[in-house]
Design an enzyme around this catalytic site. Structure first.
Site, PDB file in Angstrom:
ATOM      1  N   ASP A 458       0.854  -1.187   0.000  1.00  0.00           N
ATOM      2  CA  ASP A 458       0.000   0.000   0.000  1.00  0.00           C
ATOM      3  C   ASP A 458       0.892   1.240   0.000  1.00  0.00           C
ATOM      4  OD1 ASP A 458      -3.045   0.864   0.744  1.00  0.00           O
ATOM      5  OD2 ASP A 458      -1.580   2.209   1.695  1.00  0.00           O
ATOM      6  N   ILE A 459       0.524   2.244  -0.826  1.00  0.00           N
ATOM      7  CA  ILE A 459       1.295   3.490  -0.893  1.00  0.00           C
ATOM      8  C   ILE A 459       0.978   4.321   0.345  1.00  0.00           C
ATOM      9  CG2 ILE A 459       1.726   5.592  -2.215  1.00  0.00           C
ATOM     10  CD1 ILE A 459       0.862   4.084  -4.731  1.00  0.00           C
ATOM     11  N   GLU A 501      -4.982   2.433  -3.898  1.00  0.00           N
ATOM     12  CA  GLU A 501      -3.524   2.448  -3.897  1.00  0.00           C
ATOM     13  C   GLU A 501      -2.953   1.124  -3.413  1.00  0.00           C
ATOM     14  OE1 GLU A 501      -4.826   4.275   0.091  1.00  0.00           O
ATOM     15  OE2 GLU A 501      -5.552   4.047  -1.976  1.00  0.00           O
TER      16      GLU A 501
END
Length: 599
Positions: A458-459, A501
């Site tokens: 995950d960003i 994301e």
């Protein structure tokens, strides 16, 4: 009307009669040759009646009788509608004598001596009657008739009056042979023309030149039916002279309509407009004349002279207009115009004979129809050849189009399949594709006892990027991360974007330690990678990662997604930009898939 249900039977009988008579014609000889009646005398008006109601002129030897060469249209008519003719039957040795007459205008009675032996039509008290048709006549005579006086009482309001055509004593068998001989050519040409008319109708229904072929079919039907209705053998097919003449009139009056439609289809400009007017005029006459006849307002016979005058004017005009444009026509159109040019003089000659302008003779209308038929046959053969070539080309083109369309559909299917399994922004596989591959790898790991690791990535702080730099910058970051992930895991497994994301990396045959090492290398590399958008340097991008491995962390590989997600959540809660491998202690501390706060 012709009797229903008998036409085919009578036609078959006619064919059989033709064969029989043709077989017997060489072996049967008449006792005496045909003898035409000569030395005619005539008298205008109608005979008074004696006390017994018999015509007084049968025994009258006054000087009021005048000599004439022909029994048709003697001189001095001057509006007379009643005519008497007389002559003497010739010498001859006959077995079965009959008097053969080509036609009577319009109705009449025949007297042998003082005896009425034949009547055609119905006379009223004034000696008048209605038109009953123009059949040929075969009047029975006694064997010993030589030298007997023969008289005819005739009534006609037509342009002609009297006995028209041949008038001669013959053997009965000779009359039948004569009728068949005179009809054979007309019937043969009529059959050929009607067959061609049917073919033209088919071409009109399926071909490109529909209007031209429709007009050609109409002309062929008209000329073929006219020949059939004029053939003497028609009376052997069905005994209905007035019905046959109705058929002849309808087909005869249709000829210039079909010719005009065909010529107006080919020509342009002034010629086209004039010919349209001419055939429309003939169409109006056809409808009006036949309608008035059916209503009983006028006689069918008087429609012929009016039409003949009209045709004598319009037919040459139409042909001249076509010949003036002859060089502009194509080959098939020229061929038909030439056939019409040959047919037209025959029609005009037959018209002149019918009205007594020319001495009686047989006009071979069938020759004109035959020339027209040959022209049509040649055109059909040419069109058939061209149609076959066009069909072959069309089939080849159709096959090519089908192949091209099949390829296009295949490409579309592939594109649709790609769209259904591909994330349109990053080009990575989507959640749908991941589920399919994940199920497959889970079953494979269980069957073969191999390891499989799942990484959830995950960003970090991605919402801040969208809020500060805009969604376009956020999309650029997603594309950049997707490219880096794909390059990093290219030899280990597949990478998918499963939402927002969030990404997953599915690594078959990979232990938790190897997956962790690879993930740490990736995170360190991304943290050092500069990211910019449209010339603007973005903030430092980092990733958080959670890892779960089968069978190290669970005995059900399908639970890896939940475990990896819990590990990712722990990484987020532990400060981000790090990789966390799932541990049983997460459950002891209350980290669950719902990502609620720690207890």
């Amino acid at each position: 009307m012709l009797p229903r249900g008998f036409a085919i039977r009578h036609f078959i009988l006619l064919i059989v009669s033709l064969i029989v008579l043709a077989t017997l014609s060489n072996g049967v000889k008449a006792a005496a040759p045909p003898q035409p009646l000569m030395d005619w005398e005539y008298r205008w008006g109608d005979s008074p009646r004696d006390a017994n109601g018999e015509p007084e002129w049968l025994d009258d030897e006054s000087a009021d009788w005048l000599s004439t060469v022909s029994p048709s249209n003697p001189p001095g008519r001057e509006g007379h509608q009643h005519l008497w003719l007389r002559t003497t039957l010739p010498e001859g040795d006959w077995n079965d004598p009959v008097l053969y007459i080509t036609s009577i205008n319009l109705i009449g009675q025949a007297y042998l001596g003082d005896e009425l032996i034949y009547q055609y039509g119905e006379f009223d008290d004034q000696g008048r009657g209605d038109f009953a048709g123009w059949p040929w006549h075969m009047i029975d005579l006694p064997e010993d008739t030589a030298g007997e006086p023969l008289a005819f009482r005739l009534y006609s309001y037509y342009t002609s009056i009297g006995l028209w055509g041949e008038v001669q004593v013959m053997e009965r068998i000779d009359v039948l042979k004569h009728v068949i001989h005179e009809s054979a050519q007309d019937l043969g040409v009529s059959a050929l023309v009607l067959v061609l008319a049917i073919l033209a109708t088919i071409f009109a229904l399926i071909g490109p030149e529909r209007r031209g072929f429709l007009a050609t079919a109409l002309f062929a039907y008209a000329s073929g039916l006219m020949l059939l209705a004029e053939a003497p053998a028609r009376q052997l097919i069905a005994d209905g002279p007035l019905a046959w003449d109705m058929l002849r009139a309808g087909s005869y009056y249709t000829l210039p309509i079909a010719l005009g439609m065909l010529l107006s289809h080919w020509l342009e400009g002034t010629a086209k407009r004039w010919i349209k007017r001419l055939w429309a005029l003939h169409l109006a006459y056809l409808v009006m004349a036949m309608g008035l006849v059916q209503l009983g307002i006028i006689s069918l016979s008087i429609t012929f002279p009016v039409f003949d005058v009209l045709l004598a004017i319009t037919l040459p005009v139409m042909l001249l207009l076509a010949l003036f444009r002859f060089r502009r026509l194509n080959l098939e159109q020229r061929l038909l115009v030439l056939s019409f040019t040959f047919f037209a003089p025959l029609l005009l000659a037959d018209m002149a004979v019918a009205h007594g302008f020319v001495a009686w003779r047989t006009v071979p209308l069938s020759y004109g129809s035959l020339v027209f038929s040959l022209a049509i046959a040649a055109i059909f053969l040419w069109h058939y050849r061209r149609t076959q070539q066009q069909l072959a080309m069309a089939n080849e083109t159709l096959e090519q189009q089908v192949a091209a369309r099949t390829e296009e559909l295949g490409q579309l299917v592939r594109e649709l399949e790609g769209l259904s399994f591909e994330d349109p922004l990053t080009g990575l596989h989507n959640r749908r594709h991941f589920n399919t591959v994940f199920d497959h790898e889970c079953r494979r790991a269980q069957q073969h006892g191999t390891k499989v690791s799942l990484l959830m990535l995950d960003i970090d702080h991605f919402k801040d990027i969208n809020d500060y730099f805009g969604h376009d910058a956020g999309d650029a970051v997603l594309v950049k991360m997707a490219s880096l992930l794909t390059q990093h895991f290219v030899d280990l497994g597949i990478v998918c974007r499963i939402g927002g994301e969030e990404f997953v990396a599915l690594l078959p045959d990979t232990s938790a330690k190897t997956a962790e090492s690879s993930a740490n290398t990736l995170l360190a590399s991304i943290a050092q990678c500069a990211c910019d958008h449209q010339g603007t340097t973005l903030r430092r991008i980092t990733l958080s990662c959670g890892i779960a491995t089968y069978p190290d962390h669970t005995h059900d590989p399908h639970k890896l997604l939940r475990l990896a997600d819990e590990a990712l959540y722990h990484a987020k809660r532990s400060g981000r930009n790090r990789c966390v491998v799932w541990s049983e202690s997460f459950e002891e501390h209350g980290f669950i898939i719902g990502r609620r706060q720690t207890q």
